[in-house]
Design a protein around this motif. Structure first.
Motif, PDB file in Angstrom:
ATOM      1  N   PRO A 434      46.568 100.261  46.441  1.00  0.00           N
ATOM      2  CA  PRO A 434      46.578  99.267  47.349  1.00  0.00           C
ATOM      3  C   PRO A 434      47.918  99.501  48.248  1.00  0.00           C
ATOM      4  O   PRO A 434      49.047  99.840  47.614  1.00  0.00           O
ATOM      5  CB  PRO A 434      46.889  97.941  46.608  1.00  0.00           C
ATOM      6  N   THR A 435      47.683  99.645  49.354  1.00  0.00           N
ATOM      7  CA  THR A 435      48.960 100.214  50.386  1.00  0.00           C
ATOM      8  C   THR A 435      49.387  99.049  51.407  1.00  0.00           C
ATOM      9  O   THR A 435      48.045  98.556  52.032  1.00  0.00           O
ATOM     10  CB  THR A 435      48.730 101.596  50.896  1.00  0.00           C
ATOM     11  N   ARG A 436      50.348  98.840  51.653  1.00  0.00           N
ATOM     12  CA  ARG A 436      50.594  97.726  52.800  1.00  0.00           C
ATOM     13  C   ARG A 436      50.463  98.607  54.131  1.00  0.00           C
ATOM     14  O   ARG A 436      50.807  99.801  54.115  1.00  0.00           O
ATOM     15  CB  ARG A 436      52.227  97.424  52.902  1.00  0.00           C
ATOM     16  N   ALA A 437      49.772  98.210  55.100  1.00  0.00           N
ATOM     17  CA  ALA A 437      49.483  98.672  56.385  1.00  0.00           C
ATOM     18  C   ALA A 437      50.827  98.397  57.303  1.00  0.00           C
ATOM     19  O   ALA A 437      51.468  97.474  57.154  1.00  0.00           O
ATOM     20  CB  ALA A 437      48.509  98.250  57.094  1.00  0.00           C
ATOM     21  N   LEU A 438      50.987  99.570  58.029  1.00  0.00           N
ATOM     22  CA  LEU A 438      52.104  99.298  59.211  1.00  0.00           C
ATOM     23  C   LEU A 438      51.336  98.587  60.441  1.00  0.00           C
ATOM     24  O   LEU A 438      50.416  98.988  61.185  1.00  0.00           O
ATOM     25  CB  LEU A 438      52.400 100.725  59.611  1.00  0.00           C
ATOM     26  N   ILE A 439      52.102  97.383  60.948  1.00  0.00           N
ATOM     27  CA  ILE A 439      51.478  96.666  61.842  1.00  0.00           C
ATOM     28  C   ILE A 439      52.494  96.500  62.955  1.00  0.00           C
ATOM     29  O   ILE A 439      53.544  96.609  62.871  1.00  0.00           O
ATOM     30  CB  ILE A 439      51.211  95.183  61.299  1.00  0.00           C
ATOM     31  N   SER A 440      51.976  96.806  64.251  1.00  0.00           N
ATOM     32  CA  SER A 440      52.739  97.159  65.522  1.00  0.00           C
ATOM     33  C   SER A 440      51.682  96.625  66.812  1.00  0.00           C
ATOM     34  O   SER A 440      50.842  97.412  66.950  1.00  0.00           O
ATOM     35  CB  SER A 440      53.536  98.562  65.547  1.00  0.00           C
ATOM     36  N   ASN A 441      52.231  95.516  67.346  1.00  0.00           N
ATOM     37  CA  ASN A 441      51.522  95.351  68.582  1.00  0.00           C
ATOM     38  C   ASN A 441      50.012  95.056  68.662  1.00  0.00           C
ATOM     39  O   ASN A 441      49.347  95.277  69.442  1.00  0.00           O
ATOM     40  CB  ASN A 441      51.800  96.282  69.654  1.00  0.00           C
ATOM     41  N   GLY A 442      49.854  94.702  67.605  1.00  0.00           N
ATOM     42  CA  GLY A 442      48.254  94.250  67.242  1.00  0.00           C
ATOM     43  C   GLY A 442      47.447  95.391  66.832  1.00  0.00           C
ATOM     44  O   GLY A 442      46.330  95.181  66.782  1.00  0.00           O
ATOM     45  N   PHE A 443      47.895  96.435  66.447  1.00  0.00           N
ATOM     46  CA  PHE A 443      47.163  97.523  65.796  1.00  0.00           C
ATOM     47  C   PHE A 443      47.870  97.820  64.531  1.00  0.00           C
ATOM     48  O   PHE A 443      49.074  97.382  64.151  1.00  0.00           O
ATOM     49  CB  PHE A 443      47.444  98.887  66.732  1.00  0.00           C
ATOM     50  N   TYR A 444      47.005  98.446  63.592  1.00  0.00           N
ATOM     51  CA  TYR A 444      47.610  98.851  62.235  1.00  0.00           C
ATOM     52  C   TYR A 444      47.308 100.251  61.797  1.00  0.00           C
ATOM     53  O   TYR A 444      46.169 100.595  62.341  1.00  0.00           O
ATOM     54  CB  TYR A 444      47.396  97.842  61.179  1.00  0.00           C
ATOM     55  N   THR A 445      48.087 100.732  60.961  1.00  0.00           N
ATOM     56  CA  THR A 445      47.654 102.190  60.506  1.00  0.00           C
ATOM     57  C   THR A 445      48.075 102.125  58.781  1.00  0.00           C
ATOM     58  O   THR A 445      49.102 101.424  58.491  1.00  0.00           O
ATOM     59  CB  THR A 445      48.024 103.464  61.274  1.00  0.00           C
ATOM     60  N   TRP A 446      47.567 103.050  58.213  1.00  0.00           N
ATOM     61  CA  TRP A 446      47.774 103.050  56.611  1.00  0.00           C
ATOM     62  C   TRP A 446      48.190 104.576  56.267  1.00  0.00           C
ATOM     63  O   TRP A 446      48.396 104.579  55.123  1.00  0.00           O
ATOM     64  CB  TRP A 446      46.378 102.736  55.902  1.00  0.00           C
ATOM     65  N   GLY A 447      48.503 105.339  57.336  1.00  0.00           N
ATOM     66  CA  GLY A 447      49.188 106.443  56.929  1.00  0.00           C
ATOM     67  C   GLY A 447      49.156 107.538  58.194  1.00  0.00           C
ATOM     68  O   GLY A 447      48.799 107.026  59.146  1.00  0.00           O
ATOM     69  N   LEU A 448      49.494 108.872  57.759  1.00  0.00           N
ATOM     70  CA  LEU A 448      49.494 109.631  59.001  1.00  0.00           C
ATOM     71  C   LEU A 448      47.859 110.442  59.027  1.00  0.00           C
ATOM     72  O   LEU A 448      47.674 111.502  58.829  1.00  0.00           O
ATOM     73  CB  LEU A 448      50.533 111.037  58.662  1.00  0.00           C
ATOM     74  N   THR A 449      47.315 109.382  59.682  1.00  0.00           N
ATOM     75  CA  THR A 449      45.888 109.847  59.840  1.00  0.00           C
ATOM     76  C   THR A 449      45.571 110.925  60.857  1.00  0.00           C
ATOM     77  O   THR A 449      46.420 111.178  61.763  1.00  0.00           O
ATOM     78  CB  THR A 449      45.075 108.542  60.221  1.00  0.00           C
ATOM     79  N   GLY A 450      44.335 111.804  60.702  1.00  0.00           N
ATOM     80  CA  GLY A 450      44.056 112.957  61.579  1.00  0.00           C
ATOM     81  C   GLY A 450      44.147 114.163  60.973  1.00  0.00           C
ATOM     82  O   GLY A 450      44.928 114.256  59.979  1.00  0.00           O
ATOM     83  N   GLY A 451      43.362 114.896  61.567  1.00  0.00           N
ATOM     84  CA  GLY A 451      43.545 116.242  61.189  1.00  0.00           C
ATOM     85  C   GLY A 451      42.917 116.742  60.090  1.00  0.00           C
ATOM     86  O   GLY A 451      43.202 117.556  59.414  1.00  0.00           O
ATOM     87  N   ASN A 452      42.004 116.164  59.831  1.00  0.00           N
ATOM     88  CA  ASN A 452      41.015 116.318  58.289  1.00  0.00           C
ATOM     89  C   ASN A 452      39.599 115.552  58.492  1.00  0.00           C
ATOM     90  O   ASN A 452      39.312 115.005  59.463  1.00  0.00           O
ATOM     91  CB  ASN A 452      41.812 115.959  57.256  1.00  0.00           C
ATOM     92  N   ALA A 453      39.010 115.810  57.341  1.00  0.00           N
ATOM     93  CA  ALA A 453      37.913 115.266  57.259  1.00  0.00           C
ATOM     94  C   ALA A 453      37.542 114.291  56.141  1.00  0.00           C
ATOM     95  O   ALA A 453      36.602 113.980  55.504  1.00  0.00           O
ATOM     96  CB  ALA A 453      36.556 116.237  56.987  1.00  0.00           C
ATOM     97  N   GLY A 454      38.807 113.516  55.659  1.00  0.00           N
ATOM     98  CA  GLY A 454      38.882 112.775  54.571  1.00  0.00           C
ATOM     99  C   GLY A 454      38.395 111.280  54.909  1.00  0.00           C
ATOM    100  O   GLY A 454      39.236 110.277  54.848  1.00  0.00           O
ATOM    101  N   ILE A 455      37.153 111.139  55.252  1.00  0.00           N
ATOM    102  CA  ILE A 455      36.595 109.830  55.771  1.00  0.00           C
ATOM    103  C   ILE A 455      35.886 109.143  54.432  1.00  0.00           C
ATOM    104  O   ILE A 455      34.939 109.658  53.673  1.00  0.00           O
ATOM    105  CB  ILE A 455      35.516 109.806  56.837  1.00  0.00           C
ATOM    106  N   GLN A 456      36.370 107.997  54.022  1.00  0.00           N
ATOM    107  CA  GLN A 456      35.797 107.048  53.057  1.00  0.00           C
ATOM    108  C   GLN A 456      35.630 105.766  53.388  1.00  0.00           C
ATOM    109  O   GLN A 456      36.503 105.374  54.240  1.00  0.00           O
ATOM    110  CB  GLN A 456      36.672 107.282  51.516  1.00  0.00           C
ATOM    111  N   LYS A 457      34.921 105.098  52.511  1.00  0.00           N
ATOM    112  CA  LYS A 457      34.708 103.729  52.769  1.00  0.00           C
ATOM    113  C   LYS A 457      35.633 103.048  51.712  1.00  0.00           C
ATOM    114  O   LYS A 457      35.841 103.137  50.399  1.00  0.00           O
ATOM    115  CB  LYS A 457      33.249 103.290  52.170  1.00  0.00           C
ATOM    116  N   VAL A 458      36.723 102.186  52.332  1.00  0.00           N
ATOM    117  CA  VAL A 458      37.741 101.710  51.384  1.00  0.00           C
ATOM    118  C   VAL A 458      37.680 100.084  51.568  1.00  0.00           C
ATOM    119  O   VAL A 458      37.317  99.606  52.763  1.00  0.00           O
ATOM    120  CB  VAL A 458      39.227 102.254  51.678  1.00  0.00           C
TER     121      VAL A 458
END
Length: 482
Positions: A434-458
Motif C-alpha cells: 500500500p502506497t500513498r499517491a502523489l496528488i496535484s491539481n486534481g490528478f494523481y500518480t503512484w510512481g514513475l510510470t511509463g516505459g514498460n509493460a507492467g500493467i496490472q489490476k490493483v
C-alpha cells in the motif's frame, strides 16, 4: 466497400474511448511509446505461363482470364527477375524494384520469446476498453505468419489461433522494442485496400492464394518496393530502421511462383464517417482540492505503514515544459501528417503543440527522470510525458488525450484523475505494498510510470479529509517503474 468494414474502421479510428492502437496517427505515436525509446481480390484462374531464360535473366509473361475478378486484369504484362541477384525489374515502368526485407534468421521460438513479454500491456488495454480483441495472450499457439530482420532487428506478425487478431512486434534489438500493436485481422485487410497513411512495419494482407512475390507502390516513391510474403496472405515491408515515416499504399501486385500476376489491387480513397463531437465548451473538470485533516500514515485495513508518495520532481515547471516539448514536437508532427479525422484528434490538434502556456499539473521523479502531466491552455487536452534523460534522444514515453463529454479524461494506465470528495489515495502496489499517491491539481500518480509493460489490476482506495474511505476500485495501472 463493405458497410461492416466501414463501421469497423470508423469504430477503430474513434479515440473517444481510448481504443487499442487503431487510429493511424495514434498507432505511430504509441509506437514511439515503446518500452525503450525509440515508436479483396478473388483467387485467380490458373494460367499456363512460359518462362524463358535469357543470359541469366528469367522473363515471365502473364495473362489472365477476364473473369478473374476485382483484383484487375493484367494483359501480357511481365516482371523480369535477375536469376543471380533476385532483383526484379517492373516491366510496366522499366524501373528496378526496391528489394524485399530479409527473412529473419531467428527461429519462431526465439521470435516468440523476444516478443511475448511485451504483449500483456496491449492485451490489458484491449480488455480494459472492451475492444473486439478476445484472442487472449500471445503464446506458442499463435502462428508467426511473417518475420523479417537479422539476429538483432526484428519485425514479426503473429496470428491468433482463431485468426481474429494480429500481434505486430517490431524491435531494434533483442530487448529493445520499437513498436508493438494488437489489431483485428479484418482491419489489416481493410487498411490494405484503402489510401490511408500508416507505419511501414504494420504489415498488409491480400486474399489471393499462391502469391510468392508482391510489389507495393507507395505515394511519393519512384520505384515499387517488394514486400516479404508470409503465410495467410500477410506481407511486410519490414523494420523501417532510420527511415521511420508514414506511408500511403497506392497499389499492391502479387505474382505466383511462375511469375504470373495473380493479384492487382489499386487502393481507393477513404474518408471515415463523421464522428460524434464533444461540445467545444466542455473543458476538463477536476475534483475540488481537499486538505486532509487526518493524514493517513498506516493502512486503515491492516495497520501496516504506508509506503511514501512518489516525490515531486525537482525540475521547475519551465524545465518540464521544455523537455516534454521536444518529444511533443515529434508527436505533433506525426499527428499532423497522419492522424485520422476523428473527433478526438480534432480536439488534440486544435490545442496545438506544447508551449510554455501549458500548465504542468503533475510532475514526479528524481534527477533527470520525469513523469509529468501537462494541460493545454484550452483545458481540453492532456499531454503525458515520461523521460529518462533531458532530451528526446534518450528513452521516452508519450501520449495525448482529449476531454470526454463528461468533462473527464478517459482512464489510462499512467496517471488518473482524483475522484470527487477524495483527499488522499492509497494504491496497493504489488512490490512495495500500500502506497500513498502523489496528488496535484486534481490528478494523481503512484510512481514513475511509463516505459514498460507492467500493467496490472490493483486496488485503489480514496479517503476523505477525516480519513474515511469513500472510494474503492480495482484499476489497471502501470506498476513497474523505471
Amino acid at each position: 466497400m463493405s458497410t461492416d468494414l466501414e463501421r469497423l474502421l470508423a469504430a477503430a479510428a474513434d479515440d473517444s474511448d481510448q481504443p487499442l492502437h487503431t487510429d493511424v496517427g495514434d498507432i505511430l505515436v504509441r509506437a514511439r511509446r515503446s518500452v525503450r525509446k525509440s515508436r479483396i481480390a478473388a483467387a485467380s484462374t490458373a494460367i499456363v505461363t512460359t518462362a524463358a531464360i535469357l543470359g541469366g535473366i528469367a522473363a515471365w509473361s502473364a495473362t489472365r482470364s477476364e473473369s478473374a475478378g476485382p483484383a484487375g486484369t493484367p494483359k501480357n504484362q511481365t516482371i523480369t527477375i535477375d536469376a543471380k541477384t533476385g532483383r526484379i525489374v517492373d516491366n510496366e515502368t522499366g524501373k528496378t524494384v526496391v528489394p524485399a526485407p530479409p527473412v529473419s534468421p531467428l527461429s519462431d521460438a526465439e521470435v516468440l520469446r523476444r516478443c511475448k513479454a511485451y504483449d500483456p500491456a496491449y492485451l490489458h488495454r484491449a480488455q480494459m476498453h472492451q475492444t473486439m480483441d478476445k484472442a487472449g495472450p500471445v503464446d506458442a499457439r499463435w502462428k508467426i505468419v511473417v518475420k523479417s530482420g537479422d539476429r538483432s532487428v526484428l519485425n514479426a506478425l503473429f496470428l491468433s489461433p482463431d485468426k481474429s487478431v494480429v500481434f505486430i512486434c517490431t524491435m531494434s534489438g533483442p530487448q529493445k522494442p520499437r513498436s508493438l500493436q494488437r489489431t483485428m485481422t479484418t482491419e489489416i485487410s481493410f487498411r490494405s485496400r484503402i489510401q490511408q497513411k500508416q507505419t511501414v512495419e504494420q504489415g498488409l494482407q491480400i486474399s489471393a492464394p499462391g502469391v510468392t512475390r508482391a510489389l507495393v507502390d507507395i505515394t511519393g516513391e519512384s520505384s515499387p518496393r517488394e514486400a516479404l510474403v508470409g503465410t495467410d496472405g500477410f506481407l511486410t515491408l519490414g523494420n523501417p530502421g532510420k527511415n521511420d515515416k508514414l506511408i500511403t499504399v497506392d497499389r499492391i501486385r502479387g505474382y505466383d511462383a511462375g511469375g504470373t500476376k495473380v493479384y492487382d489491387q489499386v487502393t481507393k480513397p477513404y474518408s471515415p464517417p463523421s464522428q460524434a463531437t464533444v461540445d467545444p465548451t466542455v473543458t476538463v473538470k477536476t475534483a475540488d482540492p481537499i486538505t486532509p485533516q487526518v493524514v493517513l500514515t498506516k493502512d486503515p485495513q491492516t495497520g501496516k505503514a504506508l509506503a511514501p508518495a512518489p516525490p515531486v520532481s525537482p525540475l521547475t515547471d519551465e524545465q518540464v515544459t521544455t523537455r516534454c516539448r521536444a518529444v511533443d514536437d515529434i508527436y505533433f508532427k506525426d499527428l499532423e501528417n497522419g492522424g485520422a479525422a476523428t473527433a478526438a484528434n480534432a480536439v488534440i490538434k486544435a490545442a496545438g503543440p506544447v508551449t510554455s502556456s501549458w500548465k504542468v499539473a503533475l510532475k514526479t521523479g528524481t534527477g533527470d527522470k520525469l513523469t509529468a502531466v501537462l494541460i493545454s491552455p484550452d483545458k481540453r487536452v492532456f499531454a503525458w510525458c515520461h523521460m529518462l534523460t533531458p532530451t528526446a534522444k534518450g528513452a521516452y514515453d508519450y501520449t495525448r488525450g482529449a476531454v470526454q463529454a463528461n468533462g473527464k479524461f478517459a482512464d489510462n494506465f499512467d496517471f488518473e484523475m482524483v475522484p470527487d470528495g477524495v483527499a488522499q489515495i492509497i494504491v496497493d502496489l504489488p512490490k512495495q505494498g500500500p502506497t500513498r499517491a502523489l496528488i496535484s491539481n486534481g490528478f494523481y500518480t503512484w510512481g514513475l510510470t511509463g516505459g514498460n509493460a507492467g500493467i496490472q489490476k490493483v486496488r485503489v482506495r480514496g479517503f476523505d479529509a477525516q480519513g474515511k474511505k469513500v472510494y474503492d476500485k480495482q484499476q489497471q495501472l502501470d506498476v513497474d517503474f523505471d
